[in-house]
Scaffold this motif. Structure first.
Motif, mmCIF file in Angstrom:
data_model
loop_
_atom_site.group_PDB
_atom_site.id
_atom_site.type_symbol
_atom_site.label_atom_id
_atom_site.label_comp_id
_atom_site.label_asym_id
_atom_site.label_seq_id
_atom_site.Cartn_x
_atom_site.Cartn_y
_atom_site.Cartn_z
ATOM 1 N N THR A 95 -9.694 -19.491 -2.520
ATOM 2 C CA THR A 95 -9.705 -21.099 -2.391
ATOM 3 C C THR A 95 -9.483 -22.197 -4.039
ATOM 4 N N GLY A 96 -10.447 -20.947 -4.613
ATOM 5 C CA GLY A 96 -10.395 -22.125 -6.192
ATOM 6 C C GLY A 96 -9.113 -21.682 -6.702
ATOM 7 N N ALA A 97 -8.530 -20.335 -7.170
ATOM 8 C CA ALA A 97 -6.891 -20.053 -7.543
ATOM 9 C C ALA A 97 -5.866 -21.444 -6.921
ATOM 10 N N THR A 98 -6.450 -21.826 -5.860
ATOM 11 C CA THR A 98 -5.211 -22.081 -5.230
ATOM 12 C C THR A 98 -5.687 -24.243 -5.612
ATOM 13 N N ALA A 99 -6.834 -24.134 -5.666
ATOM 14 C CA ALA A 99 -7.354 -25.613 -6.037
ATOM 15 C C ALA A 99 -7.086 -25.964 -7.867
ATOM 16 N N GLU A 100 -7.174 -24.841 -8.122
ATOM 17 C CA GLU A 100 -7.294 -25.041 -9.908
ATOM 18 C C GLU A 100 -5.367 -25.711 -9.648
ATOM 19 N N LEU A 101 -4.638 -24.614 -8.785
ATOM 20 C CA LEU A 101 -2.859 -25.015 -9.320
ATOM 21 C C LEU A 101 -2.449 -26.205 -8.555
ATOM 22 N N LEU A 143 -7.956 -39.742 -4.677
ATOM 23 C CA LEU A 143 -7.250 -38.701 -4.006
ATOM 24 C C LEU A 143 -7.089 -38.669 -3.416
ATOM 25 N N GLY A 144 -6.280 -38.987 -2.318
ATOM 26 C CA GLY A 144 -6.087 -38.615 -0.153
ATOM 27 C C GLY A 144 -5.974 -36.776 -0.187
ATOM 28 N N LEU A 145 -6.576 -36.127 0.349
ATOM 29 C CA LEU A 145 -7.100 -34.750 0.307
ATOM 30 C C LEU A 145 -6.185 -34.982 2.437
ATOM 31 N N LEU A 146 -5.102 -34.506 2.722
ATOM 32 C CA LEU A 146 -4.674 -34.949 4.320
ATOM 33 C C LEU A 146 -5.402 -33.052 4.207
ATOM 34 N N GLY A 147 -5.935 -33.134 5.192
ATOM 35 C CA GLY A 147 -6.498 -31.124 5.378
ATOM 36 C C GLY A 147 -7.687 -31.340 4.629
ATOM 37 N N ALA A 148 -8.669 -31.057 5.637
ATOM 38 C CA ALA A 148 -10.000 -30.728 4.278
ATOM 39 C C ALA A 148 -10.059 -29.267 4.889
ATOM 40 N N GLY A 149 -9.597 -28.857 4.276
ATOM 41 C CA GLY A 149 -9.959 -27.272 5.391
ATOM 42 C C GLY A 149 -11.157 -26.472 3.537
ATOM 43 N N ARG A 150 -11.225 -25.454 3.478
ATOM 44 C CA ARG A 150 -11.669 -24.741 2.328
ATOM 45 C C ARG A 150 -11.120 -25.154 1.276
ATOM 46 N N ILE A 151 -9.324 -25.472 0.572
ATOM 47 C CA ILE A 151 -8.498 -25.628 -0.048
ATOM 48 C C ILE A 151 -8.913 -27.355 -0.824
ATOM 49 N N GLY A 152 -8.681 -27.626 0.722
ATOM 50 C CA GLY A 152 -8.527 -28.769 0.249
ATOM 51 C C GLY A 152 -9.963 -30.368 0.056
ATOM 52 N N ARG A 153 -11.413 -29.323 0.614
ATOM 53 C CA ARG A 153 -12.389 -29.843 -0.096
ATOM 54 C C ARG A 153 -12.899 -28.972 -1.266
ATOM 55 N N ASP A 154 -12.721 -27.556 -2.295
ATOM 56 C CA ASP A 154 -12.402 -27.475 -3.411
ATOM 57 C C ASP A 154 -11.868 -28.210 -4.171
ATOM 58 N N VAL A 155 -10.513 -28.480 -3.425
ATOM 59 C CA VAL A 155 -10.217 -29.695 -4.499
ATOM 60 C C VAL A 155 -10.479 -30.863 -4.720
ATOM 61 N N GLY A 156 -10.921 -31.371 -3.689
ATOM 62 C CA GLY A 156 -12.059 -32.716 -3.259
ATOM 63 C C GLY A 156 -13.006 -32.566 -4.728
#
Ligand code: GLV
Length: 312
Positions: A95-101, A143-156
């Protein structure tokens, strides 16, 4: 002895894992099909290998497919269910790695990092100029998150660091997420697109989401908006996106494509898109953790135990 099949590209991670004495590992060459009639109780594939009914039927006594990925659109879940085969994935650890990218792509696209790098490498940079490669600031934007699973929420959750407001749409609402970062729920993708300066895609590829980001949705975005995709390429109608990038209406940062490793020819020549080769979870830490979790799932199921992160 229990035989299992592990993708050969993941062999480096296997050296850090514990292999029980009663388990024998065979490596699966990425260029070869799954060997027919092989006696393998478990398989640990990568997301690049499609595993449908024919592949499942090639392995005698298969009880588990332990995907080394959080996504599992490469696996036919109905075929697995029908055969009583367990399927597992690797949530949380990437999750964290993908949010960072995702943030790397948002920043690179907003601030034209790829264009600047190409200029320097081409040795055509002639010096500082007040109007050179002007990008867009993120502070105060949405920032609009289309999808708010683990990764989307971490990006948010990281958006506050850049002064961005957060809006989101997904399968379900997340009150704790809304409270933690002031995220505003939108009733549908179109409403989200209308509000977004950056639209970041975090949807799994399913029958319901394939092609969801089509021309009509892209046209709800304001001119100059940024589309970022670190989820799955086929959620986006690629020709529709290419067309809107070609006219300069939108900008994009893409890590995933509909038919990887093919990247649409129309994208490669454009300056207003940052293109990465599916690197979302590509950190040493995340990839080892993904392997460890997939391996743990595989070992547990072949030994008759419950997996840690089951899908089926
Ligand atoms: C990467 O794309 C994954 O699904 O893990």
């Amino acid at each position: 002895m229990i035989r299992v099949l592990v993708s050969a590209e993941a062999e480096a991670f296997l050296t850090h894992a514990t292999v029980p004495g009663d388990i024998a590992v065979d490596l699966l060459d990425p260029a070869h099909p799954i060997p027919a009639g092989a006696p393998h109780a478990g398989i640990l594939p990568l997301l690049t290998r499609r595993i449908g009914a024919p592949e499942m039927d090639r392995l005698r006594g298969l009880v588990v497919i332990a995907n080394m990925a959080v996504g599992y659109d490469n696996i036919d879940l109905d075929a697995a269910r029908a055969r009583g085969i367990r399927v597992t994935n690797t949530p949380d650890v990437l999750t964290g790695a993908t949010a960072e990218l995702t943030w790397a792509l948002i920043l690179a696209t907003a601030r034209r990092v790829g264009e600047g790098e190409r200029l320097v490498r081409a040795r055509t940079w002639t010096g500082w100029s007040p109007t050179q490669l002007l990008g867009t600031g993120l502070n105060g934007k949405t920032l609009g998150l289309l999808g708010a699973g683990r990764i989307g929420r971490d990006v948010g959750r990281r958006a506050g660091a850049f002064g961005m407001r957060v809006a989101y749409w997904g399968r379900s609402r997340h009150p704790a997420f809304e409270a933690a970062c002031g995220a505003r729920w939108c009733d549908d993708p179109a409403a989200l697109a209308r509000e977004s300066d950056v639209l970041s895609i975090h949807l799994a590829s399913t029958d319901a989401t394939r092609g969801l980001v089509d021309g009509a949705l892209l046209d709800r975005l304001r001119p100059g908006a940024i589309v970022v995709n670190t989820a799955r390429g086929d959620v986006v109608d690629e020709p529709a996106l290419v067309e809107r990038l070609r006219t300069g209406r939108l900008r994009a940062g893409l890590d995933v494509y509909a038919r990887e490793p093919a990247v649409p020819e129309g994208l490669v020549g454009l300056e207003n898109v940052v293109l990465l080769p599916h690197l979302g979870s590509a950190t040493e830490e995340a990839r080892q953790a993904m392997f460890d979790l997939a391996w743990d799932n595989l070992v547990r199921v072949v030994k008759g135990e419950e997996p840690v992160t089951p899908v089926v």
